[in-house]
Design an enzyme around this catalytic site. Structure first.
Site, PDB file in Angstrom:
ATOM      1  N   ASN A  37      98.330 -49.392 117.599  1.00 13.42           N
ATOM      2  CA  ASN A  37      99.223 -48.550 116.685  1.00 13.42           C
ATOM      3  C   ASN A  37      98.555 -47.253 116.439  1.00 13.42           C
ATOM      4  OD1 ASN A  37     100.496 -47.516 114.666  1.00 13.42           O
ATOM      5  ND2 ASN A  37      99.979 -48.920 113.269  1.00 13.42           N
ATOM      6  N   LYS A  71      99.846 -44.699 115.251  1.00 18.60           N
ATOM      7  CA  LYS A  71     100.098 -44.092 113.907  1.00 18.60           C
ATOM      8  C   LYS A  71     100.447 -42.676 114.295  1.00 18.60           C
ATOM      9  CE  LYS A  71      96.925 -47.261 111.567  1.00 18.60           C
ATOM     10  NZ  LYS A  71      96.114 -47.772 110.548  1.00 18.60           N
ATOM     11  N   HIS A  98     104.525 -52.063 107.799  1.00 18.44           N
ATOM     12  CA  HIS A  98     103.028 -51.682 108.022  1.00 18.44           C
ATOM     13  C   HIS A  98     102.768 -51.393 106.349  1.00 18.44           C
ATOM     14  CE1 HIS A  98      99.071 -49.654 108.697  1.00 18.44           C
ATOM     15  NE2 HIS A  98      99.329 -50.312 109.839  1.00 18.44           N
ATOM     16  N   GLU A 154     101.059 -49.109 105.564  1.00 22.93           N
ATOM     17  CA  GLU A 154     101.204 -47.499 105.161  1.00 22.93           C
ATOM     18  C   GLU A 154     102.658 -47.314 104.897  1.00 22.93           C
ATOM     19  OE1 GLU A 154      99.214 -46.324 108.620  1.00 22.93           O
ATOM     20  OE2 GLU A 154      97.290 -47.085 107.997  1.00 22.93           O
ATOM     21  N   GLU A 180      97.027 -57.985 108.183  1.00 24.63           N
ATOM     22  CA  GLU A 180      96.516 -56.687 107.927  1.00 24.63           C
ATOM     23  C   GLU A 180      96.151 -56.715 106.470  1.00 24.63           C
ATOM     24  OE1 GLU A 180      97.367 -53.746 111.710  1.00 24.63           O
ATOM     25  OE2 GLU A 180      98.448 -53.393 109.714  1.00 24.63           O
ATOM     26  N   GLY A 225      91.373 -48.922 108.500  1.00 22.74           N
ATOM     27  CA  GLY A 225      90.752 -47.685 108.454  1.00 22.74           C
ATOM     28  C   GLY A 225      89.422 -47.285 107.843  1.00 22.74           C
ATOM     29  N   SER A 269      90.290 -52.414 111.114  1.00 19.51           N
ATOM     30  CA  SER A 269      89.021 -52.282 111.638  1.00 19.51           C
ATOM     31  C   SER A 269      88.545 -53.014 112.833  1.00 19.51           C
ATOM     32  CB  SER A 269      87.892 -52.143 110.610  1.00 19.51           C
ATOM     33  OG  SER A 269      88.334 -51.238 109.624  1.00 19.51           O
TER      34      SER A 269
HETATM   35  P1  13P Z   1      92.460 -49.628 112.019  1.00 21.39           P
HETATM   36  O1  13P Z   1      92.280 -50.466 113.154  1.00 21.39           O
HETATM   37  O2  13P Z   1      92.365 -48.232 112.022  1.00 21.39           O
HETATM   38  O3  13P Z   1      91.811 -50.144 110.941  1.00 21.39           O
HETATM   39  O4  13P Z   1      94.029 -49.961 111.789  1.00 21.39           O
HETATM   40  C1  13P Z   1      94.695 -51.045 111.628  1.00 21.39           C
HETATM   41  C2  13P Z   1      96.055 -50.845 111.414  1.00 21.39           C
HETATM   42  O5  13P Z   1      96.789 -50.503 110.282  1.00 21.39           O
HETATM   43  C3  13P Z   1      96.905 -51.281 112.677  1.00 21.39           C
HETATM   44  O6  13P Z   1      98.167 -51.235 112.244  1.00 21.39           O
END
Ligand code: 13P
Length: 254
Positions: free
Chosen positions: A9, A11, A95, A97, A167, A173, A213
């Site tokens: 992903n 982003k 997601h 976010e 997640e 992150g 992560s």
């Molecule tokens: P990270 O791997 O940067 O923690 O992000 C995970 C994520 O949100 C994947 O959709």
């Protein structure tokens, strides 16, 4: 047997040219193997060029979001059929976010899940708890609601093309990963919920990814868990080397 799926992903990172270059590097290393499903999810603006980059290898394309309506006055939005025209096969939905920063509800996410199936897109439905919810012992109830409400109206037949990503919001992150045991506990519970919804046969075929992560250093232990079928990778998907290592880790367990 379920195949592992490693999905990147990206982003809001990578312009179209950067995306092409990243896919070229990934394809060189793991673009021909079929033991593990490999998916990249660029921003919308990179999808057209990415669809060309994946046309002569086994890498598949995902989008990071979409709108449930077929067309219309939805400024700034993209419909499932538009993604299909760019040879997109997967779409990340719900997601954290999107839920937190853009106010998406389970009901709205559910509309998208149904629209994805109608358009032959495989939804990667994301679920997961915040740190406050985990500390209040609400992880399972939060995930249960997200699954039951997000998957309303989905049939066992649809479920063959469903992917779930667990997640934990506090691990995204932040560099904090759920321990393999913590993740497995939730993944196992997710499979039980999927069994209640779709029956054991369908539930046993659904890939449940871990996200938060995940990186080469912790992937082996996470992927060794019985109900962890791959990863939805943020930061570590932006560099070819770390993403390839994650795919190789899954290949070594296949
Ligand atoms: P990270 O791997 O940067 O923690 O992000 C995970 C994520 O949100 C994947 O959709």
């Amino acid at each position: 047997m379920r195949k592992y799926l490693i999905a990147g992903n990206w982003k809001m990172n990578k312009d179209a040219a950067e995306g092409e270059s990243l896919i070229a590097d990934i394809a060189l290393a793991v673009g021909k193997q079929t033991d593990v499903d490999v998916v990249v999810c660029p921003p919308y603006t990179g999808l057209e060029s990415a669809s060309k980059s994946v046309s002569d290898n086994e890498i598949e394309l995902g989008a990071q979001n979409m709108h449930p309506a077929a067309a219309g006055a939805y400024t700034g939005e993209v419909a499932a059929s538009m993604l299909r025209h760019l040879h997109v096969s997967y779409v990340i939905l719900g997601h954290s976010e999107r839920r937190t920063l853009f106010g998406e509800t389970d009901a709205f996410i559910n509309e998208k899940v149904l629209a994805a199936f109608e358009n032959n897109l495989k939804p990667i439905l994301c679920v997961g708890e915040t740190i406050e919810e985990r500390e209040a012992d609400k992880t399972i109830s939060v995930v249960t609601t997200q699954l039951n409400d997000g998957l309303k109206g989905v049939t066992a037949e649809n479920a063959e093309n469903l992917v779930i990503a667990y997640e934990p919001v506090w691990a995204i992150g932040t560099g904090k990963t759920a321990t393999p045991e913590m993740a497995q506990e939730v993944h196992q519970k997710i499979r039980e919920i999927l069994t209640d919804l779709f029956g054991a046969d369908a539930a046993n075929g659904i890939q449940i990814l871990y996200g938060g992560s995940m990186k080469p250093e912790n992937a082996d232990d996470l992927l060794a868990q019985a109900d962890i079928d791959g990863g939805l990778i943020g930061g570590a998907s932006l560099k070819a080397q770390s993403f390839i290592q994650l795919v190789e880790s899954a290949i070594s367990k296949s």
